[in-house]
Write a protein that holds these residues in place. Structure first.
Motif, PDB file in Angstrom:
ATOM      1  N   VAL A 116       0.845  -1.189   0.000  1.00 51.26           N
ATOM      2  CA  VAL A 116       0.000   0.000   0.000  1.00 51.26           C
ATOM      3  C   VAL A 116       0.876   1.233   0.000  1.00 51.26           C
ATOM      4  N   SER A 117       0.401   2.279  -0.685  1.00 55.11           N
ATOM      5  CA  SER A 117       1.181   3.499  -0.832  1.00 55.11           C
ATOM      6  C   SER A 117       1.312   4.230   0.490  1.00 55.11           C
ATOM      7  N   ASN A 118       2.266   5.143   0.549  1.00 48.97           N
ATOM      8  CA  ASN A 118       2.520   5.846   1.796  1.00 48.97           C
ATOM      9  C   ASN A 118       1.407   6.815   2.175  1.00 48.97           C
ATOM     10  N   GLY A 178      -1.723   5.741   1.768  1.00 46.21           N
ATOM     11  CA  GLY A 178      -2.841   4.837   2.034  1.00 46.21           C
ATOM     12  C   GLY A 178      -3.928   4.902   0.990  1.00 46.21           C
TER      13      GLY A 178
END
Lengths: 113, 113
Positions: free
Chosen positions: A94-96, A98
């Motif tokens: 998941v990306s930083n 979210g």
């Protein structure tokens, strides 16, 4: 940018044999990692997730995964495969922010008797 | 058991037709997503929503549109279907917390002739 690599497109194992599916990620900070399984004609089901703490995480259906920061890997394992484990397996990060999950291209597992 | 429902499961439609893919969830999740899935490819995010009246485009360019009038409902519409839209479309939802796992529906397989 975040990315996930699953080097094995297809794996065949015998029923009862052990299994390891590989996943490598590219991410600048502490990653949040997931493994999902997809049976034919179905959506994706969460197997397990890693956020922090113990690097060996247990999931459903007897699966486990080990986070190795030094190798940027999050490999999925099962000691003894059952015929019902035949499916497609996806690793995700998941990306930083979210906002977005980044999925690998999947590994298709065939189980032979 | 699916707490997120997609209809129809399969759809074959001619070029130029308008279609709406339905997605509903009973978990009260604020976040909802639409992914496009093609064989051998990673899942591509096409739309997402953080709540009622909130919609955003994902990384994959898409000619589809979405709406979020109710928390539980997140339909995807194609105004004029083309053969290039042939794909599997997966709807997902999650809790609002950062890195909450995605819960997927069983997907809609769309074929445009």
């Amino acid at each position: 940018a975040q990315s996930v690599t699953q080097p094995d497109i297809h794996i065949t194992v015998s029923e009862g044999a052990s299994l390891e599916l590989r996943c490598n990620y590219s991410y600048g900070a502490t990653p949040y990692l997931f493994w999902y399984v997809q049976s034919p004609g179905q959506g994706l089901q969460l197997l397990l997730k890693y956020f922090s703490g113990d690097t060996l995480v247990q999931g459903i259906k007897g699966f486990e995964a080990e986070f190795k920061r030094s190798q940027s890997s999050f490999n999925l394992r099962k000691p003894s495969v059952h015929w019902s484990d035949a499916a497609e397996y996806f690793c995700a990060v998941v990306s930083n922010t979210g906002n977005q999950f980044y999925f690998g291209t999947g590994t298709s597992l065939t189980v032979i008797p | 058991e699916a707490d997120i429902y997609q209809t129809p499961r399969y759809l074959v439609i001619g070029t130029g037709k308008k279609i709406t893919l339905e997605c509903s969830q009973t978990m009260g999740h604020d976040k909802m997503y639409w992914y496009q899935q093609d064989p051998g490819m990673e899942l591509h995010l096409i739309h997402y929503s953080y709540g009622v009246n909130s919609t955003e485009k994902g990384d994959l360019s898409s000619e589809s549109t979405v709406s979020r009038i109710r928390t539980e409902h997140f339909p995807l519409t194609l105004e004029s279907a083309r053969p290039s839209h042939t794909s599997q479309y997966l709807c997902a939802s999650s809790e609002p917390e950062y890195n909450s796992p995605l819960h997927f529906g069983n997907g809609t397989r769309l074929t445009v002739t």
